[in-house]
Design a protein around this motif. Structure first.
Motif, PDB file in Angstrom:
ATOM      1  N   LEU A 143       9.458   6.562   4.593  1.00 47.80           N
ATOM      2  CA  LEU A 143      10.036   5.245   4.331  1.00 47.80           C
ATOM      3  C   LEU A 143       9.168   4.441   3.366  1.00 47.80           C
ATOM      4  O   LEU A 143       9.650   3.517   2.712  1.00 47.80           O
ATOM      5  CB  LEU A 143      10.196   4.472   5.644  1.00 47.80           C
ATOM      6  N   ILE A 144       7.869   4.785   3.284  1.00 39.79           N
ATOM      7  CA  ILE A 144       6.954   4.125   2.354  1.00 39.79           C
ATOM      8  C   ILE A 144       7.074   4.800   0.989  1.00 39.79           C
ATOM      9  O   ILE A 144       6.948   6.018   0.876  1.00 39.79           O
ATOM     10  CB  ILE A 144       5.498   4.217   2.852  1.00 39.79           C
ATOM     11  N   LEU A 145       7.334   4.010  -0.055  1.00 45.10           N
ATOM     12  CA  LEU A 145       7.352   4.560  -1.410  1.00 45.10           C
ATOM     13  C   LEU A 145       5.903   4.835  -1.832  1.00 45.10           C
ATOM     14  O   LEU A 145       5.086   3.919  -1.894  1.00 45.10           O
ATOM     15  CB  LEU A 145       8.006   3.564  -2.365  1.00 45.10           C
ATOM     16  N   GLN A 146       5.600   6.098  -2.114  1.00 40.93           N
ATOM     17  CA  GLN A 146       4.219   6.515  -2.395  1.00 40.93           C
ATOM     18  C   GLN A 146       4.144   7.211  -3.751  1.00 40.93           C
ATOM     19  O   GLN A 146       4.840   8.196  -3.987  1.00 40.93           O
ATOM     20  CB  GLN A 146       3.731   7.478  -1.310  1.00 40.93           C
ATOM     21  N   GLU A 147       3.281   6.704  -4.635  1.00 39.44           N
ATOM     22  CA  GLU A 147       3.121   7.254  -5.978  1.00 39.44           C
ATOM     23  C   GLU A 147       1.642   7.383  -6.314  1.00 39.44           C
ATOM     24  O   GLU A 147       0.885   6.418  -6.167  1.00 39.44           O
ATOM     25  CB  GLU A 147       3.835   6.374  -7.005  1.00 39.44           C
ATOM     26  N   HIS A 148       1.248   8.563  -6.766  1.00 39.43           N
ATOM     27  CA  HIS A 148      -0.157   8.855  -7.046  1.00 39.43           C
ATOM     28  C   HIS A 148      -0.328   9.244  -8.514  1.00 39.43           C
ATOM     29  O   HIS A 148       0.316  10.192  -8.983  1.00 39.43           O
ATOM     30  CB  HIS A 148      -0.652  10.002  -6.164  1.00 39.43           C
ATOM     31  N   PHE A 149      -1.187   8.528  -9.231  1.00 42.53           N
ATOM     32  CA  PHE A 149      -1.465   8.825 -10.638  1.00 42.53           C
ATOM     33  C   PHE A 149      -2.822   9.508 -10.740  1.00 42.53           C
ATOM     34  O   PHE A 149      -3.825   9.003 -10.218  1.00 42.53           O
ATOM     35  CB  PHE A 149      -1.429   7.544 -11.469  1.00 42.53           C
TER      36      PHE A 149
ATOM     37  N   HIS B  52       9.928  -2.982   7.811  1.00 41.62           N
ATOM     38  CA  HIS B  52       8.632  -3.279   7.190  1.00 41.62           C
ATOM     39  C   HIS B  52       8.142  -2.114   6.345  1.00 41.62           C
ATOM     40  O   HIS B  52       7.618  -2.297   5.243  1.00 41.62           O
ATOM     41  CB  HIS B  52       7.597  -3.626   8.259  1.00 41.62           C
ATOM     42  N   LEU B  53       8.279  -0.895   6.855  1.00 43.54           N
ATOM     43  CA  LEU B  53       7.809   0.276   6.123  1.00 43.54           C
ATOM     44  C   LEU B  53       8.540   0.423   4.790  1.00 43.54           C
ATOM     45  O   LEU B  53       7.933   0.801   3.776  1.00 43.54           O
ATOM     46  CB  LEU B  53       7.995   1.542   6.970  1.00 43.54           C
ATOM     47  N   LYS B  54       9.840   0.102   4.767  1.00 44.15           N
ATOM     48  CA  LYS B  54      10.632   0.225   3.545  1.00 44.15           C
ATOM     49  C   LYS B  54      10.207  -0.791   2.486  1.00 44.15           C
ATOM     50  O   LYS B  54      10.540  -0.623   1.307  1.00 44.15           O
ATOM     51  CB  LYS B  54      12.115   0.048   3.864  1.00 44.15           C
ATOM     52  N   ARG B  55       9.504  -1.831   2.878  1.00 48.74           N
ATOM     53  CA  ARG B  55       9.070  -2.864   1.932  1.00 48.74           C
ATOM     54  C   ARG B  55       7.734  -2.531   1.274  1.00 48.74           C
ATOM     55  O   ARG B  55       7.271  -3.279   0.412  1.00 48.74           O
ATOM     56  CB  ARG B  55       8.969  -4.210   2.650  1.00 48.74           C
ATOM     57  N   ILE B  56       7.109  -1.424   1.663  1.00 49.04           N
ATOM     58  CA  ILE B  56       5.790  -1.077   1.129  1.00 49.04           C
ATOM     59  C   ILE B  56       5.921  -0.100  -0.035  1.00 49.04           C
ATOM     60  O   ILE B  56       6.566   0.940   0.064  1.00 49.04           O
ATOM     61  CB  ILE B  56       4.906  -0.451   2.233  1.00 49.04           C
TER      62      ILE B  56
ATOM     63  N   LEU C 184      -2.800   2.461   6.449  1.00 44.32           N
ATOM     64  CA  LEU C 184      -1.384   2.762   6.628  1.00 44.32           C
ATOM     65  C   LEU C 184      -1.155   3.811   7.718  1.00 44.32           C
ATOM     66  O   LEU C 184      -0.157   3.762   8.440  1.00 44.32           O
ATOM     67  CB  LEU C 184      -0.763   3.222   5.310  1.00 44.32           C
ATOM     68  N   GLN C 185      -2.087   4.767   7.827  1.00 50.92           N
ATOM     69  CA  GLN C 185      -1.978   5.761   8.910  1.00 50.92           C
ATOM     70  C   GLN C 185      -1.949   5.039  10.256  1.00 50.92           C
ATOM     71  O   GLN C 185      -1.194   5.411  11.156  1.00 50.92           O
ATOM     72  CB  GLN C 185      -3.164   6.723   8.864  1.00 50.92           C
ATOM     73  N   ALA C 186      -2.797   4.010  10.391  1.00 49.36           N
ATOM     74  CA  ALA C 186      -2.844   3.258  11.648  1.00 49.36           C
ATOM     75  C   ALA C 186      -1.628   2.350  11.799  1.00 49.36           C
ATOM     76  O   ALA C 186      -1.065   2.224  12.894  1.00 49.36           O
ATOM     77  CB  ALA C 186      -4.130   2.440  11.708  1.00 49.36           C
ATOM     78  N   LEU C 187      -1.200   1.729  10.700  1.00 46.63           N
ATOM     79  CA  LEU C 187      -0.134   0.734  10.771  1.00 46.63           C
ATOM     80  C   LEU C 187       1.249   1.332  10.976  1.00 46.63           C
ATOM     81  O   LEU C 187       2.126   0.680  11.550  1.00 46.63           O
ATOM     82  CB  LEU C 187      -0.125  -0.102   9.491  1.00 46.63           C
ATOM     83  N   GLN C 188       1.473   2.550  10.478  1.00 44.86           N
ATOM     84  CA  GLN C 188       2.834   3.081  10.516  1.00 44.86           C
ATOM     85  C   GLN C 188       3.338   3.309  11.940  1.00 44.86           C
ATOM     86  O   GLN C 188       4.542   3.440  12.157  1.00 44.86           O
ATOM     87  CB  GLN C 188       2.937   4.360   9.700  1.00 44.86           C
TER      88      GLN C 188
END
Length: 300
Positions: A229-235, A208-212, A197-201
Motif C-alpha cells: 500500500l506504500i508507494l516505494q521508489e528507490h534510485f 494512512h499507508l496509501k498516503r505514504i 516504517l517497518q514498525a509503523l505499518q
C-alpha cells in the motif's frame, strides 16, 4: 571478597572500574553480534568498492555538496524547529531535529557524517525540485564509528534514537492533514525511514499507508519489506557501493521499484538529484513525474 578496610579512594576507584566493565559488557552485547560481523564482511567484500563513493566528474557540479561551508551554523526560526532533546545541554548539532513549517508534506532524513549545514543544503535542493517544501529530520553526526553503529542498529531492527524520533515525526505529519506525505531517505536516512516504517505499518490503517510515498537515494537498507500500500521508489547508481550493502544484494528482500543507472558516486545532490533533474534516470517514477511537473510550472 574484597577487604573492608581499603582506603576510600581505592574503594571509589574499584567501584568506577566495576561500572565501566558493566557498561562495556552491555555495549558488547548490543553491538558485537553475528549481524555486526556480517555487516563488516559486506563492507569489506568485492561488491562494495568504497572508492566509488566519489565521482570526480560530478563532485564540482552545480549545487554540489562540495561547495557548502561545513563550519557554518544555519540560522533557524524557532517556530520551524522541533527537537527531541530540548532539555539536553549538548550542542544542537548533536540533537535530532525536525526543521520545517507545518503541515509537513515531505520529510527528508540525511545520511552519515553530515553537518547540519550540508543537510539543510540537501533539503533546500529537494524543495527546489518538488511542488511543496521539504522538511528536514536532521540525523545528527558525532563521528564515523557512532554513525556506523547507529546504521547497524536500524539495519537489524534494534531501534536507534533517531529512528524513534523519525517514527514520531511521520505519525505527526500524517495527522496534520489528509494530504499524501513523501518520505525521502538518503543513504543512512533510508535505513532510518525503512526501520520506522517497518514498525509503523503494524499500527497504521490502510488509508494512512496509501498516503505514504517513500523515496530513497543510495539506500543502505538491509531488509525493507514494506506494505504494498506504500508507494516505494528507490534510485540507485549501479556502482555506488552503499546500495550493495543490501538494496542490490541478492540475499536481502527490499520491496518497491528500483530505478537504476550505470554510474558511480554517492552524493545526494551531485550524483542523484542533478542527474534526476537532467532526466538521466529516464524512469517512469512518480517522483520524476512530480519533479517534471514542477519544472514545467517554473518555466511558465
Amino acid at each position: 571478597m574484597m577487604p573492608n578496610n581499603l582506603p576510600p579512594e581505592l574503594n571509589a576507584g574499584i567501584e568506577r572500574a566495576r561500572e565501566t566493565f558493566t557498561t562495556y559488557k552491555a555495549w558488547l552485547a548490543t553491538y558485537l553480534t553475528k549481524a555486526l560481523m556480517e555487516d563488516l564482511q559486506l563492507m569489506m567484500g568485492k561488491q562494495v568498492k568504497l572508492r566509488n563513493l566519489i565521482n570526480r566528474r560530478t563532485l564540482f557540479s552545480k549545487n554540489s555538496e562540495w561547495y557548502v561551508d561545513r563550519s557554518s551554523s544555519p540560522e533557524m526560526n524557532n517556530e520551524s524547529v522541533m527537537s527531541s532533546h530540548q532539555q539536553s545541554l549538548s550542542p544542537a548539532e548533536y540533537q535530532p531535529m525536525l526543521i520545517g513549517q507545518t503541515p509537513h508534506r515531505a520529510l527528508f532524513v540525511n545520511g552519515v557524517l553530515t553537518p547540519m549545514a550540508v543537510a539543510i543544503h540537501q533539503q533546500q535542493q529537494l524543495s527546489d525540485l518538488l511542488p511543496f517544501p521539504v522538511s528536514l529530520i536532521y540525523n545528527p553526526t558525532r563521528h564515523v564509528i557512532a554513525d556506523l553503529l547507529e546504521c547497524h542498529l536500524d539495519r537489524n531492527g534494534l531501534a536507534s534514537t533517531i529512528m524513534q524520533f523519525t517514527k514520531d515525526c511521520i505519525l505527526n505529519a500524517l495527522a496534520e492533514s489528509d494530504e499524501s506525505v513523501m518520505l525521502v531517505g538518503y543513504s543512512q536516512g533510508a535505513i532510518i525511514i525503512s526501520a520506522a516504517l517497518q514498525a509503523l505499518q503494524e499500527e497504521l490503517d490502510e488509508a494512512h499507508l496509501k498516503r505514504i510515498h517513500y523515496v530513497t537515494f543510495g539506500a543502505g537498507v538491509k531488509q525493507s519489506t514494506l506494505s504494498p500500500l506504500i508507494l516505494q521508489e528507490h534510485f540507485v547508481n549501479e556502482h555506488d557501493p552503499i546500495p550493495h550493502l543490501g538494496l542490490l544484494h541478492p540475499d536481502y528482500d527490499v520491496t518497491g521499484d528500483v530505478y537504476l543507472r550505470g554510474a558511480h558516486g554517492h552524493l545526494l545532490v551531485a550524483d542523484y538529484l542533478n542527474p534526476l533533474a537532467a532526466g538521466d534516470f529516464a524512469g517512469d517514477s512518480q517522483f520524476e513525474k512530480r519533479l517534471m511537473n514542477t519544472n514545467i510550472n517554473h518555466k511558465k
